[in-house]
Enzyme design. Structure first.
Site, PDB file in Angstrom:
ATOM      1  N   CYS A 128      30.066  56.887 -90.017  1.00 28.58           N
ATOM      2  CA  CYS A 128      30.777  56.464 -91.574  1.00 28.58           C
ATOM      3  C   CYS A 128      30.963  57.961 -92.046  1.00 28.58           C
ATOM      4  CB  CYS A 128      30.037  55.950 -92.473  1.00 28.58           C
ATOM      5  SG  CYS A 128      29.021  54.776 -91.975  1.00 28.58           S
ATOM      6  N   LYS A 163      22.619  55.427 -84.086  1.00 33.05           N
ATOM      7  CA  LYS A 163      24.298  55.032 -83.006  1.00 33.05           C
ATOM      8  C   LYS A 163      24.953  56.665 -83.098  1.00 33.05           C
ATOM      9  CE  LYS A 163      27.611  51.645 -82.193  1.00 33.05           C
ATOM     10  NZ  LYS A 163      27.818  50.334 -82.475  1.00 33.05           N
TER      11      LYS A 163
END
Length: 300
Positions: A128, A163
């Site tokens: 993000c 991740k």
């Protein structure tokens, strides 16, 4: 025959989970798949508040895969707690919740809300954009990755899986930063940034211009990165990127991954993850392998 593996103290009945964003929150696939038969269900990314996602069009087909710029559309953590987690618990599935955010505070808010929920592991999506740092993804800067890992780990009640983004110069450096900050495990790879142009309209095919490339086309890159990371860190790794069948999954396991995630394949075959589990069993029977751990990292 033992297919069971352990990630950060959490026992999974087999090494196969689902790729975040390709399996909804589990319920959407439950008429096709017995969710309790999977190693775990990994949910779509969830934020502290609902996200609308990106404008359309936001998916496009490519050779050997797809591009997506969905933008992590999700109804927010409150809906997940009220609707999705009770369903998954009733279904008997081990649960990995994928967490996204625009600031460190966003991530921490979600992690704290999930602290008393029936969640086994938290997967932290650091692809993000960090709105406080000019939009660069948390996972593209080792210092930012270290800081967010440390901040989330301090507040999380469940073990955390960072991740990793493949859109970096050196994946090993990112893995080491996450491990040093206290991550319990790693998952990789997320999507590779790509683009497609409509030559008749002379315009971008995705409204967002760029999107994340996933599917079989990225598998060789993913296997290489998983191998490099597994050779660098001591924490367990969940490998993903273009897995269509058991042969693909076994490549990741032999490269060092303790578990694997089936992602884009779910869009073409909702039973893909179950077929991967069955295929791993068949391989083990064929080669007289008693324990999946004999195969983890067997290629040096």
């Amino acid at each position: 025959m033992n297919l069971g593996v352990e990630i950060a103290g959490v026992s999974l009945k087999n090494p196969v989970t689902t790729g975040s964003g390709t399996f909804g929150s589990g319920e959407e696939y439950s008429e096709f798949v017995d969710l309790s038969s999977l190693g775990a269900v990994t949910t779509k990314g969830v934020a502290n508040v609902p996200w609308e996602g990106n404008p359309t069009p936001r998916v496009a087909e490519t050779y050997g895969g797809m591009l997506n710029a969905v933008g992590l559309q999700n109804p927010g953590v409150d809906v997940m707690i009220k609707r999705d987690l009770p369903f998954l618990k009733k279904a008997g599935a081990a649960v990995i919740v994928n967490v996204c955010g625009r600031t460190v505070e966003d991530y921490i808010e979600v992690v704290e809300r999930l602290s008393d929920q029936p969640v086994d592991l938290l997967e932290i999506n650091v692809s993000c954009p960090n709105v406080k740092e000019g939009g660069i993804a948390f996972g593209q800067d080792p210092k930012a990755l270290y800081e967010i890992t440390k901040a989330v780990k301090e507040k999380a009640d469940q073990p955390i899986i960072m991740k990793l983004s493949p859109n970096v110069t050196d994946i090993k450096e990112m893995a080491k930063a996450a491990e040093a900050a206290g991550s319990d495990a790693l998952s990789l790879i997320n999507t590779l940034t790509g683009m497609k142009i409509d030559i008749e309209k002379r315009d971008f095919l995705l409204a967002n211009k760029t999107g994340g490339l996933s599917g079989p086309a990225i598998k060789p890159v993913a296997v290489r990165m998983v191998y490099e990371v597994c050779s660098t860190v001591k924490i367990p790794v969940i490998g993903m990127g273009g897995i269509l069948n058991a042969e693909d999954a076994l490549e990741f396991i032999m490269a060092g991954a303790t578990a694997v995630a089936v992602g884009t394949a779910n869009f073409t075959d909702p039973c893909a993850a179950v077929k991967v589990i069955d295929g791993i069993k068949s391989y083990m029977e064929r080669h007289n392998i008693e324990d999946i751990r004999e195969l983890i990292g067997c290629v040096k």
